[in-house]
Design a protein around this motif. Structure first.
Motif, PDB file in Angstrom:
ATOM      1  N   TYR A  94     -62.087 -41.101 -31.982  1.00  0.00           N
ATOM      2  CA  TYR A  94     -61.021 -40.120 -32.199  1.00  0.00           C
ATOM      3  C   TYR A  94     -59.981 -40.333 -31.109  1.00  0.00           C
ATOM      4  CZ  TYR A  94     -64.762 -37.991 -34.888  1.00  0.00           C
ATOM      5  OH  TYR A  94     -65.774 -37.766 -35.778  1.00  0.00           O
ATOM      6  N   TYR A  95     -58.717 -40.337 -31.477  1.00  0.00           N
ATOM      7  CA  TYR A  95     -57.678 -40.593 -30.480  1.00  0.00           C
ATOM      8  C   TYR A  95     -56.529 -39.611 -30.669  1.00  0.00           C
ATOM      9  CZ  TYR A  95     -56.379 -43.453 -34.502  1.00  0.00           C
ATOM     10  OH  TYR A  95     -56.131 -43.897 -35.771  1.00  0.00           O
ATOM     11  N   GLY A  96     -55.701 -39.498 -29.632  1.00  0.00           N
ATOM     12  CA  GLY A  96     -54.606 -38.530 -29.656  1.00  0.00           C
ATOM     13  C   GLY A  96     -55.097 -37.102 -29.512  1.00  0.00           C
ATOM     14  N   CYS A  97     -56.174 -36.904 -28.764  1.00  0.00           N
ATOM     15  CA  CYS A  97     -56.789 -35.577 -28.632  1.00  0.00           C
ATOM     16  C   CYS A  97     -56.263 -34.839 -27.405  1.00  0.00           C
ATOM     17  CB  CYS A  97     -58.301 -35.712 -28.502  1.00  0.00           C
ATOM     18  SG  CYS A  97     -59.084 -36.510 -29.904  1.00  0.00           S
ATOM     19  N   ASN A  98     -56.161 -33.530 -27.543  1.00  0.00           N
ATOM     20  CA  ASN A  98     -55.844 -32.640 -26.430  1.00  0.00           C
ATOM     21  C   ASN A  98     -56.905 -31.558 -26.371  1.00  0.00           C
ATOM     22  OD1 ASN A  98     -53.382 -33.784 -25.515  1.00  0.00           O
ATOM     23  ND2 ASN A  98     -52.353 -32.913 -27.291  1.00  0.00           N
ATOM     24  N   THR A 140     -50.483 -44.492 -24.117  1.00  0.00           N
ATOM     25  CA  THR A 140     -49.540 -44.144 -25.176  1.00  0.00           C
ATOM     26  C   THR A 140     -50.254 -43.196 -26.124  1.00  0.00           C
ATOM     27  OG1 THR A 140     -48.512 -46.325 -25.024  1.00  0.00           O
ATOM     28  CG2 THR A 140     -48.065 -45.034 -27.011  1.00  0.00           C
ATOM     29  N   PHE A 141     -49.650 -42.045 -26.374  1.00  0.00           N
ATOM     30  CA  PHE A 141     -50.293 -41.037 -27.211  1.00  0.00           C
ATOM     31  C   PHE A 141     -50.645 -41.608 -28.582  1.00  0.00           C
ATOM     32  CE2 PHE A 141     -50.325 -37.548 -30.256  1.00  0.00           C
ATOM     33  CZ  PHE A 141     -51.240 -36.701 -29.651  1.00  0.00           C
ATOM     34  N   GLY A 142     -51.887 -41.371 -29.012  1.00  0.00           N
ATOM     35  CA  GLY A 142     -52.315 -41.818 -30.331  1.00  0.00           C
ATOM     36  C   GLY A 142     -52.781 -43.255 -30.404  1.00  0.00           C
ATOM     37  N   THR A 143     -52.907 -43.918 -29.258  1.00  0.00           N
ATOM     38  CA  THR A 143     -53.401 -45.292 -29.221  1.00  0.00           C
ATOM     39  C   THR A 143     -54.787 -45.280 -28.594  1.00  0.00           C
ATOM     40  OG1 THR A 143     -51.156 -46.125 -28.943  1.00  0.00           O
ATOM     41  CG2 THR A 143     -52.950 -47.628 -28.406  1.00  0.00           C
ATOM     42  N   GLU A 153     -63.631 -34.104 -13.867  1.00  0.00           N
ATOM     43  CA  GLU A 153     -62.268 -33.942 -13.342  1.00  0.00           C
ATOM     44  C   GLU A 153     -61.225 -34.341 -14.381  1.00  0.00           C
ATOM     45  OE1 GLU A 153     -63.301 -38.160 -12.702  1.00  0.00           O
ATOM     46  OE2 GLU A 153     -64.390 -36.299 -12.361  1.00  0.00           O
ATOM     47  N   ARG A 154     -61.548 -35.325 -15.207  1.00  0.00           N
ATOM     48  CA  ARG A 154     -60.625 -35.746 -16.257  1.00  0.00           C
ATOM     49  C   ARG A 154     -60.544 -34.689 -17.361  1.00  0.00           C
ATOM     50  NH1 ARG A 154     -61.273 -41.724 -17.477  1.00  0.00           N
ATOM     51  NH2 ARG A 154     -60.423 -41.732 -15.404  1.00  0.00           N
ATOM     52  N   ILE A 155     -61.676 -34.063 -17.681  1.00  0.00           N
ATOM     53  CA  ILE A 155     -61.681 -32.971 -18.658  1.00  0.00           C
ATOM     54  C   ILE A 155     -60.838 -31.812 -18.130  1.00  0.00           C
ATOM     55  CG2 ILE A 155     -63.150 -31.254 -19.803  1.00  0.00           C
ATOM     56  CD1 ILE A 155     -63.571 -34.011 -20.974  1.00  0.00           C
ATOM     57  N   CYS A 156     -61.001 -31.456 -16.851  1.00  0.00           N
ATOM     58  CA  CYS A 156     -60.202 -30.373 -16.239  1.00  0.00           C
ATOM     59  C   CYS A 156     -58.716 -30.710 -16.274  1.00  0.00           C
ATOM     60  CB  CYS A 156     -60.624 -30.137 -14.792  1.00  0.00           C
ATOM     61  SG  CYS A 156     -61.965 -28.981 -14.627  1.00  0.00           S
ATOM     62  N   LYS A 157     -58.376 -31.929 -15.950  1.00  0.00           N
ATOM     63  CA  LYS A 157     -56.976 -32.343 -15.958  1.00  0.00           C
ATOM     64  C   LYS A 157     -56.360 -32.148 -17.336  1.00  0.00           C
ATOM     65  CE  LYS A 157     -54.058 -36.423 -15.475  1.00  0.00           C
ATOM     66  NZ  LYS A 157     -54.019 -37.855 -15.181  1.00  0.00           N
ATOM     67  N   HIS A 158     -57.082 -32.506 -18.372  1.00  0.00           N
ATOM     68  CA  HIS A 158     -56.533 -32.403 -19.721  1.00  0.00           C
ATOM     69  C   HIS A 158     -56.594 -30.983 -20.269  1.00  0.00           C
ATOM     70  CE1 HIS A 158     -55.457 -36.554 -20.780  1.00  0.00           C
ATOM     71  NE2 HIS A 158     -56.249 -36.817 -19.756  1.00  0.00           N
ATOM     72  N   GLY A 161     -52.896 -37.830 -23.618  1.00  0.00           N
ATOM     73  CA  GLY A 161     -53.923 -37.617 -24.631  1.00  0.00           C
ATOM     74  C   GLY A 161     -55.225 -38.269 -24.226  1.00  0.00           C
ATOM     75  N   LEU A 162     -56.277 -37.944 -24.944  1.00  0.00           N
ATOM     76  CA  LEU A 162     -57.593 -38.504 -24.689  1.00  0.00           C
ATOM     77  C   LEU A 162     -58.103 -39.221 -25.931  1.00  0.00           C
ATOM     78  CD1 LEU A 162     -59.518 -35.630 -22.855  1.00  0.00           C
ATOM     79  CD2 LEU A 162     -58.892 -37.834 -21.905  1.00  0.00           C
ATOM     80  N   SER A 163     -58.807 -40.296 -25.701  1.00  0.00           N
ATOM     81  CA  SER A 163     -59.544 -40.966 -26.764  1.00  0.00           C
ATOM     82  C   SER A 163     -61.019 -40.636 -26.565  1.00  0.00           C
ATOM     83  CB  SER A 163     -59.373 -42.484 -26.678  1.00  0.00           C
ATOM     84  OG  SER A 163     -58.066 -42.855 -26.988  1.00  0.00           O
ATOM     85  N   PHE A 164     -61.701 -40.250 -27.638  1.00  0.00           N
ATOM     86  CA  PHE A 164     -63.124 -39.923 -27.579  1.00  0.00           C
ATOM     87  C   PHE A 164     -63.915 -40.913 -28.425  1.00  0.00           C
ATOM     88  CE2 PHE A 164     -61.450 -35.791 -26.351  1.00  0.00           C
ATOM     89  CZ  PHE A 164     -62.323 -35.411 -25.357  1.00  0.00           C
ATOM     90  N   TYR A 165     -65.062 -41.291 -27.913  1.00  0.00           N
ATOM     91  CA  TYR A 165     -66.022 -42.102 -28.654  1.00  0.00           C
ATOM     92  C   TYR A 165     -67.302 -41.280 -28.738  1.00  0.00           C
ATOM     93  CZ  TYR A 165     -69.351 -45.763 -29.787  1.00  0.00           C
ATOM     94  OH  TYR A 165     -70.333 -46.506 -30.396  1.00  0.00           O
ATOM     95  N   VAL A 166     -67.715 -40.910 -29.945  1.00  0.00           N
ATOM     96  CA  VAL A 166     -68.892 -40.068 -30.145  1.00  0.00           C
ATOM     97  C   VAL A 166     -69.959 -40.895 -30.832  1.00  0.00           C
ATOM     98  CG1 VAL A 166     -69.773 -37.960 -31.193  1.00  0.00           C
ATOM     99  CG2 VAL A 166     -67.418 -38.033 -30.373  1.00  0.00           C
ATOM    100  N   ASP A 167     -71.087 -41.062 -30.156  1.00  0.00           N
ATOM    101  CA  ASP A 167     -72.220 -41.768 -30.740  1.00  0.00           C
ATOM    102  C   ASP A 167     -73.333 -40.742 -30.920  1.00  0.00           C
ATOM    103  OD1 ASP A 167     -74.156 -43.532 -31.585  1.00  0.00           O
ATOM    104  OD2 ASP A 167     -73.496 -45.094 -30.210  1.00  0.00           O
TER     105      ASP A 167
END
Length: 148
Positions: free
Chosen positions: A127-131, A18-21, A77-82, A108-114
């Motif tokens: 970060y969520y809801g990213c394109n 779900t976008f933004g989750t 492959e997931r980065i290419c898809k998005h 959308g993509l959710s990112f976790y940056v450490d």
């Protein structure tokens, strides 16, 4: 208080249903650079009775920036898809991959940056809801391919 120096920095990402989750990361890449910035401003809604700072609502979440990483074997492959909107498939050989374009972007993509998992206690930014609106792939002679 410890200071983060970028030692053991990584980025994780996952597809949202779900976008933004936010979804916990399932693919991870070691990052060389990152510039993610999240913003969710308050929007003032003045009325004749109250000052504008008394009436406010949360605005839309926006995420800007990106990352630079060596191209990993898992997750690209997931980065290419998005980035392209279509699906990436593996062909008959181990090095044959096909990515298709699509007019409809994935959810959308959710990112976790450490930024430094050693010194900040493993508490990264989410970060969520990213394109992905831009993808650059570079490879110099005798170098590992990089994505940005």
């Amino acid at each position: 208080m410890s200071v983060a120096f970028g030692n053991k920095a990584f980025i994780g990402f996952a597809e949202e249903s779900t976008f933004g989750t936010y979804v916990a990361a399932t693919k991870f890449l070691e990052i060389m650079e990152e510039s993610f910035v999240g913003d969710r401003p308050f929007i003032s809604k003045p009325s004749l009775r109250n000052a504008s700072h008394m009436q406010k609502v949360l605005g839309k979440i926006s995420v800007k920036g990106g990352f630079k990483s060596q191209m990993g074997f898992a997750g690209f492959e997931r980065i290419c898809k998005h980035a392209l909107g279509g699906s990436a498939t593996t062909g008959s050989g181990p090095y044959t991959h096909t990515a298709t374009l699509s007019d409809n972007l994935p959810t959308g993509l959710s990112f976790y940056v450490d930024r430094d998992s050693t010194n900040n206690g493993g508490d990264g930014a989410r970060y969520y809801g990213c394109n992905i609106d831009k993808l650059t792939i570079r490879q110099a002679i005798e170098e590992v391919a990089e994505i940005e």
